[in-house]
Write an enzyme that holds these catalytic residues in place. Sequence first.
Site, PDB file in Angstrom:
ATOM      1  N   PHE A   1      31.233  55.148  50.187  1.00 15.54           N
ATOM      2  CA  PHE A   1      31.696  54.310  48.660  1.00 15.54           C
ATOM      3  C   PHE A   1      32.796  53.594  49.171  1.00 15.54           C
ATOM      4  O   PHE A   1      32.912  53.758  50.359  1.00 15.54           O
ATOM      5  CB  PHE A   1      32.601  55.768  47.898  1.00 15.54           C
ATOM      6  CG  PHE A   1      33.328  55.828  47.384  1.00 15.54           C
ATOM      7  CD1 PHE A   1      32.910  54.933  46.130  1.00 15.54           C
ATOM      8  CD2 PHE A   1      34.751  56.094  47.922  1.00 15.54           C
ATOM      9  CE1 PHE A   1      33.804  54.679  44.816  1.00 15.54           C
ATOM     10  CE2 PHE A   1      35.923  55.090  46.517  1.00 15.54           C
ATOM     11  CZ  PHE A   1      34.988  54.725  44.941  1.00 15.54           C
ATOM     12  N   CYS A   2      32.483  52.419  48.628  1.00 18.61           N
ATOM     13  CA  CYS A   2      33.444  51.383  49.276  1.00 18.61           C
ATOM     14  C   CYS A   2      35.462  51.829  48.614  1.00 18.61           C
ATOM     15  O   CYS A   2      35.716  52.053  47.734  1.00 18.61           O
ATOM     16  CB  CYS A   2      33.261  50.448  48.534  1.00 18.61           C
ATOM     17  SG  CYS A   2      34.475  48.811  48.998  1.00 18.61           S
ATOM     18  N   LYS A   3      35.646  52.806  50.223  1.00 18.89           N
ATOM     19  CA  LYS A   3      36.898  53.501  50.200  1.00 18.89           C
ATOM     20  C   LYS A   3      37.769  52.408  50.878  1.00 18.89           C
ATOM     21  O   LYS A   3      39.566  52.855  50.866  1.00 18.89           O
ATOM     22  CB  LYS A   3      37.035  54.549  50.781  1.00 18.89           C
ATOM     23  CG  LYS A   3      36.623  54.111  52.343  1.00 18.89           C
ATOM     24  CD  LYS A   3      36.296  55.954  53.028  1.00 18.89           C
ATOM     25  CE  LYS A   3      36.947  55.548  54.427  1.00 18.89           C
ATOM     26  NZ  LYS A   3      36.646  56.984  55.360  1.00 18.89           N
TER      27      LYS A   3
ATOM     28  N   ASN B   1      29.994  50.291  44.202  1.00 22.20           N
ATOM     29  CA  ASN B   1      30.729  50.288  45.172  1.00 22.20           C
ATOM     30  C   ASN B   1      30.867  51.334  46.023  1.00 22.20           C
ATOM     31  O   ASN B   1      30.921  52.225  46.717  1.00 22.20           O
ATOM     32  CB  ASN B   1      31.790  51.238  44.486  1.00 22.20           C
ATOM     33  CG  ASN B   1      32.292  50.005  43.161  1.00 22.20           C
ATOM     34  OD1 ASN B   1      32.551  50.446  41.692  1.00 22.20           O
ATOM     35  ND2 ASN B   1      33.480  48.955  43.792  1.00 22.20           N
TER      36      ASN B   1
END
Length: 155
Positions: A86-88, A79
């Site tokens: 960060f994969c938000k 992620n």
Amino acid sequence: MVKYKARMMSEYRQMLEDPPPNTSIKLVNNSLTHWEVTIIGPQDTVYAGGEFKLDIQFPWNYPFRTPRIRFKTKIYHCNVDENGIFCKNEFERNWFARQHIYCILVTMNSMLVKCDPTDAYNADIAAQYMQKREEFDKIALDWTRRYADAFRIDS
């Protein structure tokens, strides 16, 4: 703008008084809108004992927009991309103005316990996490020791 500053000050005080577990915070250049957060990797994970530094920058229209979060510490995680982003998607989809940074940091702590391969930046790491977990764990542990200054828990 006054409400914005009051909100930032309130959240900063809350973080100093009652931070999420294994989390510490400091302001960058005394700015309420730029934080460096350190999360200690949780016990019984491949990230255990690692010190993971995050750079968090709050937009001028926070809390109506999510903060930008970037791992400064290199981490092997599906992620997080190679630049530490960060994969938000989850934050952006479910964000609302009454939410606080505390919630985000609790989520960041929990992602060190369990990856979310359904919302991955790196499909190869996500596949490895799901299909070759032992291999994933070995690499993630090595990166934690190498890049996050992890102390040996098992010594």
